[in-house]
Design an enzyme around this catalytic site. Sequence first.
Site, PDB file in Angstrom:
ATOM      1  N   SER A   1       0.844  -1.199   0.000  1.00 26.86           N
ATOM      2  CA  SER A   1       0.000   0.000   0.000  1.00 26.86           C
ATOM      3  C   SER A   1       0.878   1.247   0.000  1.00 26.86           C
ATOM      4  CB  SER A   1      -0.859   0.008   1.253  1.00 26.86           C
ATOM      5  OG  SER A   1      -0.014   0.195   2.395  1.00 26.86           O
TER       6      SER A   1
ATOM      7  N   ASP B   1      -1.077  -1.732  -4.149  1.00 32.27           N
ATOM      8  CA  ASP B   1      -2.434  -1.707  -3.594  1.00 32.27           C
ATOM      9  C   ASP B   1      -2.906  -0.250  -3.471  1.00 32.27           C
ATOM     10  OD1 ASP B   1      -4.697  -2.784  -2.372  1.00 32.27           O
ATOM     11  OD2 ASP B   1      -3.827  -2.693  -0.361  1.00 32.27           O
TER      12      ASP B   1
HETATM   13  P1  13P Z   1      -8.368  -5.863   5.204  1.00 31.18           P
HETATM   14  O1  13P Z   1      -7.302  -5.125   5.957  1.00 31.18           O
HETATM   15  O2  13P Z   1      -9.724  -5.527   5.719  1.00 31.18           O
HETATM   16  O3  13P Z   1      -8.084  -7.293   5.106  1.00 31.18           O
HETATM   17  O4  13P Z   1      -8.346  -5.262   3.702  1.00 31.18           O
HETATM   18  C1  13P Z   1      -7.210  -5.402   2.917  1.00 31.18           C
HETATM   19  C2  13P Z   1      -7.377  -4.703   1.619  1.00 31.18           C
HETATM   20  O5  13P Z   1      -8.439  -4.604   1.065  1.00 31.18           O
HETATM   21  C3  13P Z   1      -6.157  -4.160   1.008  1.00 31.18           C
HETATM   22  O6  13P Z   1      -6.429  -3.498  -0.191  1.00 31.18           O
HETATM   23  O1  G3H Z   2      -6.283  -1.108   1.809  1.00 33.17           O
HETATM   24  C1  G3H Z   2      -5.820  -0.956   2.911  1.00 33.17           C
HETATM   25  C2  G3H Z   2      -4.731  -1.846   3.394  1.00 33.17           C
HETATM   26  O2  G3H Z   2      -5.125  -2.515   4.557  1.00 33.17           O
HETATM   27  C3  G3H Z   2      -3.470  -1.069   3.600  1.00 33.17           C
HETATM   28  O3  G3H Z   2      -3.515  -0.294   4.735  1.00 33.17           O
HETATM   29  O4  G3H Z   2      -2.601   1.917   4.021  1.00 33.17           O
HETATM   30  O5  G3H Z   2      -2.512   1.209   6.412  1.00 33.17           O
HETATM   31  O6  G3H Z   2      -1.034   0.135   4.734  1.00 33.17           O
HETATM   32  P1  G3H Z   2      -2.353   0.804   4.990  1.00 33.17           P
HETATM   33 ZN    ZN Z   3      -8.210  -2.414  -0.231  1.00 33.68          ZN
END
Ligand code: 13P
Ligand code: G3H
Ligand code: ZN
Length: 284
Positions: A50, A82
Site C-alpha cells: 500500500s 495496492d
Molecule cells: P483488510 O485489511 O480488511 O483485510 O483489507 C485489505 C485490503 O483490502 C487491502 O487493499
Molecule cells: O487497503 C488498505 C490496506 O489494509 C493497507 O492499509 O494503508 O494502512 O497500509 P495501509
Molecule cells: Zn483495499
Amino acid sequence: MPLVDVDTLLQKAEEGGYAVGAFNCNNMEIVQAIVAAAEAEKSPVIIQASQGAIKYAGLEYIVALVETAANTASVPVALHLDHGTDFEQVVKCIGKGFTSVMIDGSKYPLEENIAITKKAVEIASVLGVSVEAELGKIGGTEDDVTVLEKDAMFTDPEEAKIFVEQTGVKSLAVAIGTAHGQYKGKPELDFPRLQKIKELTKIPLVLHGSSGVADEDLKKAIELGIRKINIDTNIREAFVQGVREVVAKYPNEIDPRKILGPARERMTEVVREKIRIFGSNGKA
Ligand code: 13P
Ligand code: G3H
Ligand code: ZN
C-alpha cells in the site's frame, strides 16, 4: 522463479473457479510468512504494498524483498501496488519492477475514474503489467456511514459494464459491503449485486476488506466470480498477537529474532488457512 503478472494468475483462477490471495506486506517477516504459506500450500500468491507500506519500508526495499522471495520460491509470486492513487506513482512502481498495479480512482466522478484508469491501462499493457481498478467506494470500518449511505457507495452493475468497456481494465475491485480494517459487526455482502456485476463485466473481480468476512461468504463470493481476495488486517492481528505473547511470557527477552520469529510463524498459519479457503492450494 521471476515475478509473474496478476492477470495471468486471475485468468487461471477464472478457469479453475478459485481465488488468489493478495496479502499486504510491510516488512521482511511478512513477506517471508506469505511466501512460506504459498510454498506450503503449493499456491500462486500476490504480495501487495500500500501507500503506507511504501512510505514505511521504502519502494526499493519492498521490490527487493518481494523479488528475492519470488526468485527463491517454487510457486508463482506477483508484486502488486495496492490502492495506487496517482498516475505518477503507478508509473514509478512499474519502472521499479511491480508486475501489477491498482489505480484507485474511486474517489473521482465516473468520467474521471474512467480517464485515469484508461491512461494506466494504456501504459501498463505495453509493458505486460496488470491493472486493477475500483468502482464504487470501499471504505474503512471506522467510517461512520449509514446503511443508506453505504448502499450509495456500492458498485453499480450497469456502470461497471460501461467502465470495463471504456477502460479495457482486466480486473475490478467492487464495493459490495466489505470495508477495510476490523469489523464491529458481521459484514453483510450484497451477493445479488455481485452476481449482476459479474454477468455484465465477465472479468475477474476483486474483494477488498476481506479480513473478518465469514469463510462461507468468501466461498460464495468466489462462486459468484471473485478471483482476487485482499487480506491485510488478519495478518496484522497475527503479527501483533505473536509479538504480544512472547513479550508477555518472556518480558526480559531482547533478541528481536526470538520475538519476531514466532510472529512470522503465526502469520504463515493465517495465510495458509486463507489460501485453503480461497481454493488456490495445489494450483501453483
Ligand atoms: P483488510 O485489511 O480488511 O483485510 O483489507 C485489505 C485490503 O483490502 C487491502 O487493499
Ligand atoms: O487497503 C488498505 C490496506 O489494509 C493497507 O492499509 O494503508 O494502512 O497500509 P495501509
Ligand atoms: Zn483495499
